[in-house]
Scaffold this motif. Structure first.
Motif, mmCIF file in Angstrom:
data_model
loop_
_atom_site.group_PDB
_atom_site.id
_atom_site.type_symbol
_atom_site.label_atom_id
_atom_site.label_comp_id
_atom_site.label_asym_id
_atom_site.label_seq_id
_atom_site.Cartn_x
_atom_site.Cartn_y
_atom_site.Cartn_z
ATOM 1 N N LYS A 32 64.205 47.530 48.157
ATOM 2 C CA LYS A 32 62.769 46.905 48.228
ATOM 3 C C LYS A 32 63.012 45.800 46.704
ATOM 4 N N PHE A 127 57.241 32.218 46.555
ATOM 5 C CA PHE A 127 56.201 32.364 45.478
ATOM 6 C C PHE A 127 54.771 32.113 46.040
ATOM 7 N N ALA A 148 54.442 30.800 35.860
ATOM 8 C CA ALA A 148 55.845 31.041 35.300
ATOM 9 C C ALA A 148 55.742 32.257 34.650
ATOM 10 N N ASN A 149 54.693 32.768 34.075
ATOM 11 C CA ASN A 149 54.571 33.969 33.146
ATOM 12 C C ASN A 149 54.543 35.247 34.051
ATOM 13 N N GLU A 164 53.464 46.499 43.955
ATOM 14 C CA GLU A 164 52.025 46.493 43.821
ATOM 15 C C GLU A 164 51.724 47.485 42.665
#
Ligand code: HEC
Ligand code: HEC
Length: 171
Positions: A32, A127, A148-149, A164
């Motif tokens: 994963k 994304f 992007a951070n 998660e």
């Protein structure tokens, strides 16, 4: 079964396996998380201005395009000497999203059309589909800066771990 029939069955199964491989299959297989990878030059040269992006977050063609345009890297000059650039390029290519078998890299890679060579992970379809519940104003928070951070919200992002349990959105 007759000998020649066994042979045909064998050929059929081999070609369907290679078709699966060629189409970037195994989307449900593999680990994963992205594997832990390391290269000293990559770490030194690619984490000065922002977090270290795991190579499994972009396909090889994207990394190559980026590495051969470092003099104009998102408005910055991030040029390297040829030897360092080549070593980092090889490392990124070897561990890129299309060279790995983990669920996230596979899905991400599949979300990019073959004709596209994105330089931003944050602009891939994978994304955007994973972050449709995060608002643009959240990404712009002072504590985050931009989409992007990744590491602002994904504590273990630099290790390629986006599970998660590792997510916490800062205020
Ligand atoms: C001189 C500063 C600097 C250096 C050194 C640098 N970068 Fe960047 N990089 C940037 C800036 C600025 C951006 C755009 C950030 C933004 O828009 O939030 C960026 C963006 C990126 C992105 C896109 C992130 C996204 O999904 O939007 C990737 C991938 C990236 N850099 C990889 C690298 C790699 C690989 C190296 C090492 C070879 C590197 N960077 C070195 C300044 C730098
Ligand atoms: C503002 C905080 C924030 C930033 C910044 C952010 N993410 Fe996320 N990300 C989230 C949240 C929240 C989720 C979980 C969405 C859900 O559970 O449905 C998520 C989900 C994901 C997932 C899917 C996880 C899963 O198990 O399905 C991946 C992969 C991921 N992000 C990668 C990234 C990458 C790569 C970056 C940087 C280029 C990034 N994220 C930047 C908040 C963020």
């Amino acid at each position: 079964m007759k000998k020649w029939m066994q042979f045909l069955v064998l050929i059929a199964s081999i070609s369907s396996t290679s078709a699966l491989l060629a189409s970037g299959g195994f989307s449900e297989g593999g680990d994963k998380q992205m594997p832990t990878v390391a290269n000293a030059k990559w770490k030194a040269e690619c984490s000065g201005c922002h977090m270290l992006y795991h190579p499994g977050l972009l396909p090889e063609r994207s990394w190559n395009k980026m590495m051969f345009g470092l003099d104009k890297h998102f408005g910055e000059n991030a040029s390297l000497d040829a030897a360092t650039r080549d070593e980092i390029s090889r490392f990124l290519a070897l561990n890129s999203a299309d060279k790995q078998d983990n669920r996230r890299s596979n899905r991400l890679n599949q979300s990019i059309p073959a004709s596209a060579t994105p330089l931003r992970i944050s602009e891939t379809r994978y994304f955007t589909s994973k972050h449709d519940e995060v608002s643009a104003t959240t990404f712009k928070r002072k504590s985050i800066g931009s989409a992007a951070n990744c590491v602002a919200c994904h504590q273990a992002a630099e290790k390629g771990d986006f599970s998660e349990s590792q997510i916490r959105i800062p205020r």
